[in-house]
Write an enzyme that holds these catalytic residues in place. Structure first.
Site, PDB file in Angstrom:
ATOM      1  N   TYR A  66      -2.651   6.067   0.417  1.00 39.31           N
ATOM      2  CA  TYR A  66      -1.781   7.206   0.203  1.00 39.31           C
ATOM      3  C   TYR A  66      -2.255   8.368   1.054  1.00 39.31           C
ATOM      4  O   TYR A  66      -3.419   8.443   1.449  1.00 39.31           O
ATOM      5  CB  TYR A  66      -1.689   7.599  -1.275  1.00 39.31           C
ATOM      6  CG  TYR A  66      -2.975   8.096  -1.896  1.00 39.31           C
ATOM      7  CD1 TYR A  66      -3.255   9.453  -1.934  1.00 39.31           C
ATOM      8  CD2 TYR A  66      -3.877   7.210  -2.465  1.00 39.31           C
ATOM      9  CE1 TYR A  66      -4.417   9.914  -2.519  1.00 39.31           C
ATOM     10  CE2 TYR A  66      -5.041   7.661  -3.057  1.00 39.31           C
ATOM     11  CZ  TYR A  66      -5.307   9.018  -3.081  1.00 39.31           C
ATOM     12  OH  TYR A  66      -6.457   9.469  -3.665  1.00 39.31           O
ATOM     13  N   CYS A  67      -1.301   9.233   1.398  1.00 41.13           N
ATOM     14  CA  CYS A  67      -1.587  10.439   2.157  1.00 41.13           C
ATOM     15  C   CYS A  67      -0.591  11.500   1.708  1.00 41.13           C
ATOM     16  O   CYS A  67       0.145  11.287   0.751  1.00 41.13           O
ATOM     17  CB  CYS A  67      -1.531  10.177   3.662  1.00 41.13           C
ATOM     18  SG  CYS A  67       0.028   9.498   4.222  1.00 41.13           S
ATOM     19  N   THR A  68      -0.552  12.610   2.375  1.00 43.44           N
ATOM     20  CA  THR A  68       0.286  13.718   1.920  1.00 43.44           C
ATOM     21  C   THR A  68       1.775  13.474   2.157  1.00 43.44           C
ATOM     22  O   THR A  68       2.573  13.589   1.242  1.00 43.44           O
ATOM     23  CB  THR A  68      -0.155  15.034   2.592  1.00 43.44           C
ATOM     24  OG1 THR A  68      -1.531  15.232   2.315  1.00 43.44           O
ATOM     25  CG2 THR A  68       0.636  16.216   2.048  1.00 43.44           C
ATOM     26  N   ILE A 107       2.384  11.568  -1.038  1.00 42.90           N
ATOM     27  CA  ILE A 107       2.323  12.246  -2.327  1.00 42.90           C
ATOM     28  C   ILE A 107       3.520  13.180  -2.493  1.00 42.90           C
ATOM     29  O   ILE A 107       4.054  13.320  -3.599  1.00 42.90           O
ATOM     30  CB  ILE A 107       1.002  13.002  -2.490  1.00 42.90           C
ATOM     31  CG1 ILE A 107      -0.155  12.011  -2.526  1.00 42.90           C
ATOM     32  CG2 ILE A 107       1.001  13.872  -3.734  1.00 42.90           C
ATOM     33  CD1 ILE A 107      -1.528  12.637  -2.468  1.00 42.90           C
TER      34      ILE A 107
END
Length: 112
Positions: A66-68, A107
């Site tokens: 996951y990342c932004t 996210i």
């Protein structure tokens, strides 16, 4: 289906964000380890994924990233796949990840 995969003993989370974002907060899932590359900038992520610690943590696992916003995961997933298939550096003699998955849209999309 995703919950069954994440609860597999061979699953691991990969936080593809930089250390500053990770310090603000991260996903903490009981009984699911998380690998934090702890990079200051995205351009450092390839080196961080080619360390003995990263190869040991991610080899043979179902990797859930996951990342932004999703862009870093796209690139990190491609790089991780290529690196693990190359069998060089820290990945020499290591199994490839069983699967590499990402939180689409990062996210930001997850929170919408």
């Amino acid at each position: 289906e995703i919950y069954e995969m994440v609860n597999d003993d061979d699953a691991i989370l990969l936080d593809a964000r930089n250390i500053y974002e990770t310090r603000v907060g991260h996903f903490a899932v009981p009984n699911l380890p998380t690998f934090f590359p702890n990079t200051r900038k995205f351009s450092s992520l390839p080196m961080a994924l080619n360390t003995p610690e990263a190869a040991e943590a991610l080899a043979g696992k179902q990797v859930f990233m996951y990342c932004t916003g999703g862009v870093r995961c796209e690139r990190a997933g491609t790089y991780l796949r290529a690196l693990s298939e190359s069998n060089v550096g820290a990945w020499k003699g290591k199994d490839k990840p069983k699967g590499i998955y990402q939180l689409r849209g990062g996210i930001q999309k997850y929170l919408e």
